[in-house]
Design a protein around this motif. Sequence first.
Motif, short mmCIF file in Angstrom:
data_model
loop_
_atom_site.label_atom_id
_atom_site.label_comp_id
_atom_site.label_asym_id
_atom_site.label_seq_id
_atom_site.Cartn_x
_atom_site.Cartn_y
_atom_site.Cartn_z
N GLY A 1 -3.49 -27.00 -6.63
CA GLY A 1 -4.31 -27.53 -5.54
C GLY A 1 -5.61 -28.14 -6.05
N ALA A 2 -6.24 -27.48 -7.01
CA ALA A 2 -7.48 -28.00 -7.59
C ALA A 2 -7.21 -29.29 -8.36
N MET A 3 -6.11 -29.34 -9.08
CA MET A 3 -5.75 -30.55 -9.84
C MET A 3 -5.46 -31.71 -8.90
N LYS A 4 -4.89 -31.41 -7.74
CA LYS A 4 -4.64 -32.45 -6.74
C LYS A 4 -5.95 -33.06 -6.26
N GLU A 5 -6.94 -32.22 -5.98
CA GLU A 5 -8.23 -32.73 -5.51
C GLU A 5 -8.92 -33.57 -6.59
N ILE A 6 -8.82 -33.14 -7.84
CA ILE A 6 -9.41 -33.90 -8.95
C ILE A 6 -8.70 -35.25 -9.09
N ALA A 7 -7.37 -35.25 -8.96
CA ALA A 7 -6.60 -36.49 -9.07
C ALA A 7 -6.99 -37.47 -7.97
N VAL A 8 -7.24 -36.97 -6.77
CA VAL A 8 -7.65 -37.84 -5.67
C VAL A 8 -9.00 -38.50 -5.99
N MET B 118 9.22 -34.82 6.62
CA MET B 118 10.06 -33.65 6.39
C MET B 118 9.64 -32.93 5.11
N THR B 119 9.39 -33.69 4.03
CA THR B 119 9.04 -33.08 2.75
C THR B 119 7.64 -32.49 2.78
N SER B 120 6.70 -33.20 3.38
CA SER B 120 5.32 -32.75 3.37
C SER B 120 5.11 -31.49 4.19
N ASN B 121 6.00 -31.26 5.15
CA ASN B 121 5.82 -30.10 6.02
C ASN B 121 6.54 -28.85 5.51
N GLN B 122 7.13 -28.91 4.31
CA GLN B 122 7.80 -27.74 3.77
C GLN B 122 6.77 -26.66 3.45
N CYS B 123 7.07 -25.43 3.85
CA CYS B 123 6.11 -24.35 3.66
C CYS B 123 6.87 -23.03 3.63
N ASN B 124 6.31 -22.07 2.92
CA ASN B 124 6.96 -20.76 2.80
C ASN B 124 6.61 -19.82 3.96
N PRO C 48 7.98 -29.17 -3.66
CA PRO C 48 7.09 -29.60 -2.56
C PRO C 48 5.64 -29.79 -2.98
N LEU C 49 5.13 -28.97 -3.89
CA LEU C 49 3.75 -29.13 -4.34
C LEU C 49 3.57 -30.41 -5.15
N MET C 50 4.62 -30.81 -5.88
CA MET C 50 4.57 -32.08 -6.61
C MET C 50 4.56 -33.24 -5.63
N ARG C 51 5.36 -33.09 -4.58
CA ARG C 51 5.40 -34.14 -3.54
C ARG C 51 4.04 -34.26 -2.85
N GLN C 52 3.40 -33.14 -2.58
CA GLN C 52 2.08 -33.16 -1.96
C GLN C 52 1.04 -33.79 -2.88
N PHE C 53 1.13 -33.51 -4.16
CA PHE C 53 0.21 -34.10 -5.14
C PHE C 53 0.33 -35.63 -5.12
N ARG C 54 1.55 -36.13 -5.23
CA ARG C 54 1.76 -37.58 -5.28
C ARG C 54 1.35 -38.25 -3.97
N LEU D 72 -2.21 -15.52 1.17
CA LEU D 72 -3.44 -16.27 1.45
C LEU D 72 -3.37 -17.68 0.89
N VAL D 73 -2.74 -17.84 -0.28
CA VAL D 73 -2.58 -19.17 -0.87
C VAL D 73 -1.69 -20.03 0.02
N GLU D 74 -0.59 -19.46 0.50
CA GLU D 74 0.33 -20.21 1.34
C GLU D 74 -0.29 -20.56 2.69
N ILE D 75 -1.14 -19.69 3.21
CA ILE D 75 -1.84 -20.00 4.46
C ILE D 75 -2.82 -21.16 4.24
N ASP D 76 -3.51 -21.14 3.11
CA ASP D 76 -4.40 -22.27 2.77
C ASP D 76 -3.61 -23.57 2.68
N GLU D 77 -2.42 -23.52 2.09
CA GLU D 77 -1.58 -24.71 1.98
C GLU D 77 -1.13 -25.18 3.37
N LEU D 78 -0.78 -24.23 4.24
CA LEU D 78 -0.38 -24.57 5.60
C LEU D 78 -1.54 -25.22 6.34
#
Length: 249
Positions: free
Chosen positions: A39-46, A149-155, A120-126, A221-227
Amino acid sequence: MASTSASRTHGATGRIRTATATLYEDNQSLISDIRRAVGAMKEIAVDLERDNQFERVKELENAVIELLGTHEDCSHFSSTIQSVGEKYQPGPELTDFDQLFKNEVAMLKANSSSDPQNHPLMRQFREAVWNVHHAGEPMPGEEQEDIVMTSNQCNILNVTCPLSGKPITELQHPVRSVVCKHVYDKGSIMHYLRSKNTRCPVAACPKVLQADKVVCDPLLLVEIDELRAMKEHTVMTDVIEDFTELDEE
């Protein structure tokens, strides 16, 4: 003598289950750390994408792929730990736990078709990187429906607590059943269980709950943050689409 032998067997089984439970918790904590890192790497990439530092964005993407490979390995290991803890029974000879774990992990990998590229996390990153300059547009080679469909995948299996009615993302003390993986407000589910109710309160779920098996596991808690992040992204996408429609009119 038979009673003594049975007692030793029971004691050994209990110790193994306690040890695997501790090891499982430690490994789940590692998985949650990996997800936070992604998640942190995604924000840096943005931020790098906004500065048009495309080569550095690509380097981060490759690092995320490698990290998600480790994530998958840790997930297999967690499943192995659970399996060994649940199935282990002492035999007449000493158990080779190293080989037992290796065999279980190998079997899980053989039956798994997961690829870090499709995680799914790779898809969210891209998608996050793509949206910096192309918000509201499908990524190359994909239809809008595929993105949603892909972006909404969650545990997270249920988005609201079945007892309090509150969204999972707004719970101050969320907990999850080890048995059925449903999420509840801690105060509500504990009151429910103290009232002699044992069946999971989620409609159509047949699982029986125990107070000590309803916990805030390291990944929850991590998965809730992702949701929560998914919901915020969906709102932003809807706003962008509304403005696009206004411009077209």
